[in-house]
Write a protein that holds these residues in place. Sequence first.
Motif, PDB file in Angstrom:
ATOM      1  N   SER A  44       0.860  -1.177   0.000  1.00  0.00           N
ATOM      2  CA  SER A  44       0.000   0.000   0.000  1.00  0.00           C
ATOM      3  C   SER A  44       0.901   1.234   0.000  1.00  0.00           C
ATOM      4  CB  SER A  44      -0.899   0.009   1.237  1.00  0.00           C
ATOM      5  OG  SER A  44      -0.157   0.279   2.403  1.00  0.00           O
ATOM      6  N   GLN A  45       0.318   2.358  -0.341  1.00  0.00           N
ATOM      7  CA  GLN A  45       1.099   3.591  -0.337  1.00  0.00           C
ATOM      8  C   GLN A  45       1.616   3.897   1.062  1.00  0.00           C
ATOM      9  OE1 GLN A  45      -0.850   6.942  -2.179  1.00  0.00           O
ATOM     10  NE2 GLN A  45      -1.484   5.718  -3.939  1.00  0.00           N
ATOM     11  N   GLN A  46       0.804   3.613   2.063  1.00  0.00           N
ATOM     12  CA  GLN A  46       1.217   3.909   3.435  1.00  0.00           C
ATOM     13  C   GLN A  46       2.382   3.027   3.870  1.00  0.00           C
ATOM     14  OE1 GLN A  46      -0.025   6.521   5.174  1.00  0.00           O
ATOM     15  NE2 GLN A  46       1.655   6.086   6.555  1.00  0.00           N
ATOM     16  N   GLU A  47       2.376   1.761   3.495  1.00  0.00           N
ATOM     17  CA  GLU A  47       3.492   0.873   3.826  1.00  0.00           C
ATOM     18  C   GLU A  47       4.784   1.399   3.208  1.00  0.00           C
ATOM     19  OE1 GLU A  47       1.951  -3.680   4.203  1.00  0.00           O
ATOM     20  OE2 GLU A  47       1.783  -2.772   2.228  1.00  0.00           O
ATOM     21  N   LEU A  48       4.705   1.797   1.956  1.00  0.00           N
ATOM     22  CA  LEU A  48       5.888   2.319   1.269  1.00  0.00           C
ATOM     23  C   LEU A  48       6.330   3.642   1.886  1.00  0.00           C
ATOM     24  CD1 LEU A  48       7.971   2.048  -0.952  1.00  0.00           C
ATOM     25  CD2 LEU A  48       6.392   3.244  -2.472  1.00  0.00           C
ATOM     26  N   ARG A  49       5.373   4.492   2.192  1.00  0.00           N
ATOM     27  CA  ARG A  49       5.690   5.779   2.813  1.00  0.00           C
ATOM     28  C   ARG A  49       6.443   5.549   4.127  1.00  0.00           C
ATOM     29  NH1 ARG A  49       0.998   7.772   2.125  1.00  0.00           N
ATOM     30  NH2 ARG A  49       1.524   8.976   0.285  1.00  0.00           N
ATOM     31  N   ASN A  50       5.948   4.632   4.948  1.00  0.00           N
ATOM     32  CA  ASN A  50       6.617   4.333   6.222  1.00  0.00           C
ATOM     33  C   ASN A  50       8.030   3.819   6.002  1.00  0.00           C
ATOM     34  OD1 ASN A  50       4.258   5.045   7.517  1.00  0.00           O
ATOM     35  ND2 ASN A  50       3.586   2.941   7.858  1.00  0.00           N
ATOM     36  N   LYS A  51       8.206   2.952   5.003  1.00  0.00           N
ATOM     37  CA  LYS A  51       9.512   2.385   4.704  1.00  0.00           C
ATOM     38  C   LYS A  51      10.484   3.473   4.235  1.00  0.00           C
ATOM     39  CE  LYS A  51      10.525  -1.418   5.028  1.00  0.00           C
ATOM     40  NZ  LYS A  51      11.216  -2.140   6.115  1.00  0.00           N
ATOM     41  N   LEU A  52      10.004   4.377   3.397  1.00  0.00           N
ATOM     42  CA  LEU A  52      10.864   5.460   2.912  1.00  0.00           C
ATOM     43  C   LEU A  52      11.309   6.380   4.046  1.00  0.00           C
ATOM     44  CD1 LEU A  52       9.029   6.254  -0.434  1.00  0.00           C
ATOM     45  CD2 LEU A  52      11.339   5.333  -0.201  1.00  0.00           C
ATOM     46  N   GLU A  68       6.339   8.568  -8.660  1.00  0.00           N
ATOM     47  CA  GLU A  68       7.086   7.930  -9.745  1.00  0.00           C
ATOM     48  C   GLU A  68       6.783   6.426  -9.803  1.00  0.00           C
ATOM     49  OE1 GLU A  68      11.710   7.543 -11.194  1.00  0.00           O
ATOM     50  OE2 GLU A  68      11.082   9.311 -10.054  1.00  0.00           O
ATOM     51  N   LEU A  69       6.671   5.795  -8.651  1.00  0.00           N
ATOM     52  CA  LEU A  69       6.357   4.360  -8.616  1.00  0.00           C
ATOM     53  C   LEU A  69       4.929   4.082  -9.081  1.00  0.00           C
ATOM     54  CD1 LEU A  69       8.150   3.290  -5.326  1.00  0.00           C
ATOM     55  CD2 LEU A  69       8.836   2.777  -7.660  1.00  0.00           C
ATOM     56  N   ILE A  70       4.035   5.008  -8.825  1.00  0.00           N
ATOM     57  CA  ILE A  70       2.655   4.865  -9.320  1.00  0.00           C
ATOM     58  C   ILE A  70       2.643   4.979 -10.839  1.00  0.00           C
ATOM     59  CG2 ILE A  70       0.383   5.980  -9.404  1.00  0.00           C
ATOM     60  CD1 ILE A  70       0.792   6.647  -6.401  1.00  0.00           C
ATOM     61  N   GLN A  71       3.396   5.937 -11.383  1.00  0.00           N
ATOM     62  CA  GLN A  71       3.448   6.129 -12.835  1.00  0.00           C
ATOM     63  C   GLN A  71       4.068   4.929 -13.541  1.00  0.00           C
ATOM     64  OE1 GLN A  71       5.515   9.821 -13.336  1.00  0.00           O
ATOM     65  NE2 GLN A  71       3.759  11.059 -12.694  1.00  0.00           N
ATOM     66  N   THR A  72       5.074   4.318 -12.917  1.00  0.00           N
ATOM     67  CA  THR A  72       5.723   3.156 -13.524  1.00  0.00           C
ATOM     68  C   THR A  72       5.010   1.848 -13.171  1.00  0.00           C
ATOM     69  OG1 THR A  72       7.283   3.039 -11.684  1.00  0.00           O
ATOM     70  CG2 THR A  72       7.996   4.237 -13.659  1.00  0.00           C
ATOM     71  N   ASN A  73       3.902   1.960 -12.446  1.00  0.00           N
ATOM     72  CA  ASN A  73       3.045   0.827 -12.067  1.00  0.00           C
ATOM     73  C   ASN A  73       3.709  -0.179 -11.117  1.00  0.00           C
ATOM     74  OD1 ASN A  73       0.440  -0.111 -12.131  1.00  0.00           O
ATOM     75  ND2 ASN A  73       0.802  -1.495 -13.842  1.00  0.00           N
ATOM     76  N   PHE A  74       4.739   0.266 -10.401  1.00  0.00           N
ATOM     77  CA  PHE A  74       5.288  -0.574  -9.336  1.00  0.00           C
ATOM     78  C   PHE A  74       4.338  -0.550  -8.138  1.00  0.00           C
ATOM     79  CE2 PHE A  74       9.417  -0.313 -11.448  1.00  0.00           C
ATOM     80  CZ  PHE A  74       9.921  -1.574 -11.196  1.00  0.00           C
ATOM     81  N   LEU A  75       3.642   0.561  -7.986  1.00  0.00           N
ATOM     82  CA  LEU A  75       2.756   0.758  -6.851  1.00  0.00           C
ATOM     83  C   LEU A  75       1.354   1.024  -7.377  1.00  0.00           C
ATOM     84  CD1 LEU A  75       2.785   1.062  -3.732  1.00  0.00           C
ATOM     85  CD2 LEU A  75       3.121   3.491  -4.062  1.00  0.00           C
ATOM     86  N   ASN A  76       0.414   0.167  -6.989  1.00  0.00           N
ATOM     87  CA  ASN A  76      -0.969   0.307  -7.437  1.00  0.00           C
ATOM     88  C   ASN A  76      -1.856  -0.068  -6.257  1.00  0.00           C
ATOM     89  OD1 ASN A  76      -3.568  -0.210  -8.508  1.00  0.00           O
ATOM     90  ND2 ASN A  76      -2.670  -0.535 -10.540  1.00  0.00           N
ATOM     91  N   GLU A  77      -2.501   0.924  -5.689  1.00  0.00           N
ATOM     92  CA  GLU A  77      -3.307   0.720  -4.486  1.00  0.00           C
ATOM     93  C   GLU A  77      -4.478  -0.238  -4.730  1.00  0.00           C
ATOM     94  OE1 GLU A  77      -3.918   3.039  -0.556  1.00  0.00           O
ATOM     95  OE2 GLU A  77      -2.242   2.306  -1.694  1.00  0.00           O
ATOM     96  N   GLU A  78      -5.090  -0.146  -5.902  1.00  0.00           N
ATOM     97  CA  GLU A  78      -6.219  -1.026  -6.218  1.00  0.00           C
ATOM     98  C   GLU A  78      -5.760  -2.481  -6.331  1.00  0.00           C
ATOM     99  OE1 GLU A  78      -9.817  -1.250  -9.483  1.00  0.00           O
ATOM    100  OE2 GLU A  78      -8.737   0.630  -9.182  1.00  0.00           O
ATOM    101  N   ARG A  79      -4.637  -2.685  -6.988  1.00  0.00           N
ATOM    102  CA  ARG A  79      -4.074  -4.024  -7.123  1.00  0.00           C
ATOM    103  C   ARG A  79      -3.683  -4.587  -5.746  1.00  0.00           C
ATOM    104  NH1 ARG A  79       0.528  -3.346 -10.888  1.00  0.00           N
ATOM    105  NH2 ARG A  79       1.716  -2.958  -9.003  1.00  0.00           N
ATOM    106  N   PHE A  80      -3.127  -3.716  -4.898  1.00  0.00           N
ATOM    107  CA  PHE A  80      -2.783  -4.130  -3.536  1.00  0.00           C
ATOM    108  C   PHE A  80      -4.030  -4.554  -2.772  1.00  0.00           C
ATOM    109  CE2 PHE A  80      -2.982  -2.703   0.891  1.00  0.00           C
ATOM    110  CZ  PHE A  80      -2.110  -3.610   1.463  1.00  0.00           C
ATOM    111  N   THR A  81      -5.082  -3.755  -2.883  1.00  0.00           N
ATOM    112  CA  THR A  81      -6.321  -4.046  -2.158  1.00  0.00           C
ATOM    113  C   THR A  81      -6.915  -5.379  -2.593  1.00  0.00           C
ATOM    114  OG1 THR A  81      -6.728  -1.668  -2.009  1.00  0.00           O
ATOM    115  CG2 THR A  81      -8.569  -3.102  -1.519  1.00  0.00           C
ATOM    116  N   GLN A  82      -6.940  -5.624  -3.895  1.00  0.00           N
ATOM    117  CA  GLN A  82      -7.459  -6.893  -4.412  1.00  0.00           C
ATOM    118  C   GLN A  82      -6.630  -8.075  -3.898  1.00  0.00           C
ATOM    119  OE1 GLN A  82     -10.179  -7.483  -6.167  1.00  0.00           O
ATOM    120  NE2 GLN A  82     -10.741  -5.355  -6.492  1.00  0.00           N
TER     121      GLN A  82
END
Length: 176
Positions: A44-52, A68-82
């Motif tokens: 999730s974005q929050q997990e990554l934010r905490n790690k950073l 940048e990770l969202i644009q490159t599709n490394f990070l996708n909140e909807e995909r994470f939720t599913q």
Amino acid sequence: MEFLFAYLLCNIAEVEETDKKKIRLDRKTALAKAEHYCAYQERSQQELRNKLYEWGQWSDDVEEIISELIQTNFLNEERFTQAYVSGKFKMKHWGKIKIRQGLKLKNVPDKMISNALKGIDYDEYLATILMLAEKKAGTIVEKDAYKKRYKLVSYLLGRGFENDSIIEVLKANGLY
């Protein structure tokens, strides 16, 4: 004297450990580590934010890296939720209430949570409740039927299933 020496050694080890954690990564290295972190498992974005932040990044860099990770599709909140909903339901046999709470702790938007929970097949959901109920009923050693039923329902509520669904399944299968 030995106690004092052991105490000092422990404190030195703690100081060395905290010094290691305070090393600040440059933006390029943090981005590469974040890509690897997200490629390994859905985040999730929050997990990554905490790690950073843990890696010593400042808030401007954190938000830039995340976008940048969202644009490159490394990070996708909807995909994470599913993936989270699917994994917690199919592997851990959690109910919708417990899954929703887990996602809220990860700061996932409510609308996204609701959409992901709709993906759970209702018949499969009831079958999971039945499977857990039958398994648990066999382990409860209680002679009083009311206490046994109470323990069974409490167990299923603790797994995150809704009371109405639990009662429906238990009544339909003679466990209530």
